[in-house]
Design an enzyme around this catalytic site. Structure first.
Site, mmCIF file in Angstrom:
data_model
loop_
_atom_site.group_PDB
_atom_site.id
_atom_site.type_symbol
_atom_site.label_atom_id
_atom_site.label_comp_id
_atom_site.label_asym_id
_atom_site.label_seq_id
_atom_site.Cartn_x
_atom_site.Cartn_y
_atom_site.Cartn_z
ATOM 1 N N ILE A 77 11.189 4.283 -4.290
ATOM 2 C CA ILE A 77 10.138 3.297 -4.501
ATOM 3 C C ILE A 77 10.207 3.015 -5.994
ATOM 4 O O ILE A 77 10.020 3.918 -6.808
ATOM 5 C CB ILE A 77 8.745 3.805 -4.111
ATOM 6 C CG1 ILE A 77 8.714 4.173 -2.627
ATOM 7 C CG2 ILE A 77 7.679 2.748 -4.434
ATOM 8 C CD1 ILE A 77 7.434 4.877 -2.179
ATOM 9 N N ALA A 78 10.520 1.790 -6.362
ATOM 10 C CA ALA A 78 10.743 1.482 -7.771
ATOM 11 C C ALA A 78 10.194 0.110 -8.133
ATOM 12 O O ALA A 78 10.350 -0.848 -7.371
ATOM 13 C CB ALA A 78 12.235 1.521 -8.070
ATOM 14 N N GLU A 111 9.698 12.579 -2.110
ATOM 15 C CA GLU A 111 9.657 13.474 -3.256
ATOM 16 C C GLU A 111 9.157 12.690 -4.453
ATOM 17 O O GLU A 111 9.441 11.496 -4.578
ATOM 18 C CB GLU A 111 11.047 14.043 -3.600
ATOM 19 C CG GLU A 111 11.597 15.013 -2.599
ATOM 20 C CD GLU A 111 12.473 14.345 -1.555
ATOM 21 O OE1 GLU A 111 12.708 13.124 -1.632
ATOM 22 O OE2 GLU A 111 12.928 15.059 -0.629
ATOM 23 N N ASN A 116 4.829 12.584 -12.711
ATOM 24 C CA ASN A 116 4.501 11.199 -12.374
ATOM 25 C C ASN A 116 3.129 11.148 -11.694
ATOM 26 O O ASN A 116 3.012 10.869 -10.499
ATOM 27 C CB ASN A 116 5.586 10.588 -11.488
ATOM 28 C CG ASN A 116 5.444 9.089 -11.341
ATOM 29 O OD1 ASN A 116 4.428 8.501 -11.697
ATOM 30 N ND2 ASN A 116 6.478 8.467 -10.793
ATOM 31 N N TYR A 123 0.118 7.843 -3.933
ATOM 32 C CA TYR A 123 0.494 8.389 -2.628
ATOM 33 C C TYR A 123 -0.687 9.088 -1.963
ATOM 34 O O TYR A 123 -0.907 8.937 -0.753
ATOM 35 C CB TYR A 123 1.693 9.332 -2.759
ATOM 36 C CG TYR A 123 2.923 8.673 -3.357
ATOM 37 C CD1 TYR A 123 3.236 7.347 -3.107
ATOM 38 C CD2 TYR A 123 3.772 9.386 -4.193
ATOM 39 C CE1 TYR A 123 4.351 6.735 -3.667
ATOM 40 C CE2 TYR A 123 4.895 8.797 -4.756
ATOM 41 C CZ TYR A 123 5.173 7.471 -4.496
ATOM 42 O OH TYR A 123 6.278 6.879 -5.045
#
Length: 165
Positions: A77-78, A111, A116, A123
């Site tokens: 996810i970026a 992960e 972060n 999440y």
């Protein structure tokens, strides 16, 4: 800025492979690896797009997971750094979760670096819980990974089995 989430296609590869992804990941995927995902039936990849001030379509981020036997494993996810903090990561993560639910899968797992905290809070807000730690999972810099999972069904309920999904 209006964001649209679309399935990843060939036109998105250059933005996220190799040098393009160096701004997002310490160890980016190559264009070849991403291109192979376009033809992989277990890969579910999505891209966030927007129109710039000239009306040109631009990529803002992407998310992808592998779906195997009712289980979903997030690969990436970026969001490009200049576009972070605008809800794009949330939209991409919600898209993965929606895709997983619609496919009647049991869970989505991923992960994340413990450092972060922004991603961890995101999440958690979407239903992920910490289920473990992978020691020395990341490099550049070396760091453990928190393993987080979002379950769609309560696996503790009597009669639960992957066969009933």
């Amino acid at each position: 800025m209006e964001i649209q989430i679309v399935p990843m296609g060939e036109r998105h590869i250059a933005a996220f492979g190799g040098a393009g992804a160096a701004f997002v990941f310490s160890a980016p995927r190559s264009e070849t690896v991403l291109r192979n995902e376009l033809h992989n039936p277990t890969a579910h990849f999505f891209v966030a797009e927007y129109r710039d001030e000239r009306g040109n379509l631009q990529t803002a981020g992407y998310a992808g997971m592998q779906v195997i036997s009712g289980e979903c494993y997030v690969e990436d996810i970026a969001v490009f750094p200049a576009l972070r903090g605008q809800g794009i990561g949330r939209l991409l993560t919600q898209t993965l979760l929606r895709d997983a639910r619609e496919g009647r899968n049991s869970f989505v797992t991923l992960e994340v670096r413990p450092s972060n905290t922004t991603a961890i809070h995101l999440y958690q807000s979407l239903g992920f819980t910490e289920v473990g730690v992978r020691k020395r999972f990341y490099s550049k810099p070396t760091e453990d990974a928190l393993l987080m999972t979002c379950y769609f069904w309560d696996v503790r309920k009597p009669g639960f089995s992957a066969g009933t999904l």
